[in-house]
Design a protein around this motif. Structure first.
Motif, PDB file in Angstrom:
ATOM      1  N   HIS A   3       0.868  -1.178   0.000  1.00  0.00           N
ATOM      2  CA  HIS A   3       0.000   0.000   0.000  1.00  0.00           C
ATOM      3  C   HIS A   3       0.904   1.226   0.000  1.00  0.00           C
ATOM      4  O   HIS A   3       1.926   1.253   0.698  1.00  0.00           O
ATOM      5  CB  HIS A   3      -0.919   0.011   1.219  1.00  0.00           C
ATOM      6  N   PRO A   4       0.544   2.273  -0.737  1.00  0.00           N
ATOM      7  CA  PRO A   4       1.415   3.453  -0.798  1.00  0.00           C
ATOM      8  C   PRO A   4       1.697   4.086   0.558  1.00  0.00           C
ATOM      9  O   PRO A   4       2.756   4.687   0.752  1.00  0.00           O
ATOM     10  CB  PRO A   4       0.633   4.426  -1.701  1.00  0.00           C
ATOM     11  N   ARG A   5       0.744   3.967   1.498  1.00  0.00           N
ATOM     12  CA  ARG A   5       0.920   4.599   2.808  1.00  0.00           C
ATOM     13  C   ARG A   5       1.428   3.629   3.878  1.00  0.00           C
ATOM     14  O   ARG A   5       1.576   4.009   5.038  1.00  0.00           O
ATOM     15  CB  ARG A   5      -0.406   5.204   3.269  1.00  0.00           C
ATOM     16  N   ALA A   6       1.674   2.387   3.507  1.00  0.00           N
ATOM     17  CA  ALA A   6       2.118   1.398   4.496  1.00  0.00           C
ATOM     18  C   ALA A   6       3.516   1.737   5.013  1.00  0.00           C
ATOM     19  O   ALA A   6       4.388   2.161   4.255  1.00  0.00           O
ATOM     20  CB  ALA A   6       2.116   0.009   3.887  1.00  0.00           C
ATOM     21  N   MET A   7       3.717   1.556   6.326  1.00  0.00           N
ATOM     22  CA  MET A   7       5.047   1.774   6.896  1.00  0.00           C
ATOM     23  C   MET A   7       5.981   0.665   6.440  1.00  0.00           C
ATOM     24  O   MET A   7       5.636  -0.520   6.504  1.00  0.00           O
ATOM     25  CB  MET A   7       4.971   1.806   8.432  1.00  0.00           C
ATOM     26  N   LYS A   8       7.152   1.061   5.959  1.00  0.00           N
ATOM     27  CA  LYS A   8       8.142   0.093   5.508  1.00  0.00           C
ATOM     28  C   LYS A   8       8.876  -0.497   6.716  1.00  0.00           C
ATOM     29  O   LYS A   8       9.022   0.145   7.759  1.00  0.00           O
ATOM     30  CB  LYS A   8       9.142   0.750   4.556  1.00  0.00           C
TER      31      LYS A   8
END
Length: 406
Positions: A351-356
């Protein structure tokens, strides 16, 4: 234009994400005008709150259906494809009906955009408008259950002039960039859904409750407070918080039924909701070993989930797999697990906003691939062990689908 497909709709929404989050009603008001104001014709139960909106919406809808009313529901986010945002009863709108509705609705959206200077309608605004269009024109309903997306006062759903009843489940810390950094500020935003003369049901505690009562005094709205039932309700949904959610729903449904000259005994309402399980809400999706998925995505919700684990699985060995969006208070959420004696394993998801993974605090074990980690964990775990997967609605949607097939 050729025959519309679901992939086309997904692309349409993807393009609208560039409009960003608009905590403002100007675009929605223009859209409603272009649609000849469907929000004025549908009868609505409007639900806001930090946590519990989905559960309260499901409980309320089930009771109203049990009474014989045709209900529609607008929910976001969802598990599954885009047409799952709009339900008739407890079922997603038929795909073919959905696609035809989108074709007709998109023409109205483009007309609104062409006659105004506000720019593009955002993804959430588009979905909200579609729900109103469906409930008013495509599949007319007796009552629409509408969940606010964020806050209340300037949320895209807050264009209905006179709902049957409003609900503010509770008030906690979430979306502070838009709603403010204090409970008082957040409560003020959520209290914005309270309308003149319309009852509001809430389980909010102080200090938020005082701000709601102040708004009630300003608008002439009766603020009805509901707590945990003295006699526990028989529910499939686990946890003390679901007892409160069910009690709030029963009161809201009773008020909505009054608008139709109807009533329902508490015992009948309980029968209506007894077997309900909302996907992803402390849901046990696998047994021996148990796997529980929960959409907790802020500190208050994480603490509630931990309390449920400690109450319902006190003697069990509990493991936690955690992933969250990068704009959430991740450190505080993880700290809550530590304080409860739990050691979460952190991971990420697409997801673009997921924390890496590299952005998580260092002390935590990492799972390079969540699905591979779960497979290995289940193979090694004892039959009486428990695995909790939590942290984000999107993450839970992905993992729920995976675990149910393991």
């Amino acid at each position: 234009m050729g025959k519309l497909r679901m992939t086309d709709v997904e692309e349409m929404l993807k393009r609208r994400r560039v409009a960003g989050i608009s905590y403002d009603l100007s675009r929605m008001e223009a859209l409603m005008k272009a649609m000849d104001h469907p929000e004025r014709r549908i009868r609505v139960v409007h639900i806001a709150g930090t946590n519990g909106k989905g559960s309260v919406a499901a409980f309320t809808g089930r009771i109203l259906e049990y009474a014989g009313l045709v209900t529609g529901s607008f929910q976001s986010p969802v598990f599954g494809p885009v047409h799952h945002h709009v339900l008739i009863g407890d079922q997603p709108l038929d795909e073919g009906v959905f696609l035809k509705a989108v074709e007709d609705y998109e023409a109205l959206v483009q007309s609104a955009e062409s006659h105004c200077d506000f720019g593009m309608i955002s993804e959430f605004e588009w979905l909200t408008g579609l729900a109103f269009y469906v409930f008013d024109t495509v599949c007319p309903v007796d009552v629409a259950i509408v969940e606010a997306g964020m806050g209340g006062r300037l949320d895209s759903t807050n264009v209905m002039p006179a709902p049957l009843v409003t609900v503010i489940t509770n008030v906690g810390y979430d979306h502070q960039a838009f709603l403010g950094d204090t409970l008082e500020a957040i409560a003020t935003e959520k209290a914005g859904i309270i309308k003149a003369g319309v009852p509001c049901v809430t389980s909010a505690a102080e200090p938020a409750l005082s701000f709601m009562r102040g708004r009630g005094n300003e608008t002439g709205s009766c603020i009805i407070t509901v707590g945990e039932p003295e006699v526990p309700l028989s529910l499939t949904m686990k946890g003390a918080h679901q007892q409160v959610n069910a009690a709030v729903s029963m009161k809201a449904a009773a008020i909505a039924l009054e608008a139709f000259g109807m009533s329902m005994a508490d015992s009948v309402m309980q029968a209506a909701i007894r077997d309900l399980q909302v996907p992803g809400r402390f849901e046990e999706v696998r047994y021996e070993p148990a796997v529980i998925v929960d959409t907790a995505h802020n500190v208050e919700a994480i603490r509630t989930t931990i309390a449920n684990i400690r109450t319902l699985y006190a003697s069990k060995e509990v493991s936690v797999l955690f992933a969250a969006m990068q704009d959430k208070p991740v450190s505080a959420m993880l700290k809550a697990f530590q304080e409860a004696g739990l050691k979460p394993v952190v991971t990420d998801f697409s997801h673009p906003r997921a924390m890496k993974q590299e952005a998580y605090p260092k002390p935590y074990e990492r799972a390079a691939d969540a699905k591979s980690w779960v497979k290995a964990h289940l193979k090694e775990a004892a039959s009486e062990d428990v695995l909790l997967i939590t942290g984000s609605h999107q993450f839970i949607g992905d993992m729920r689908a995976f675990v149910t097939k393991c």
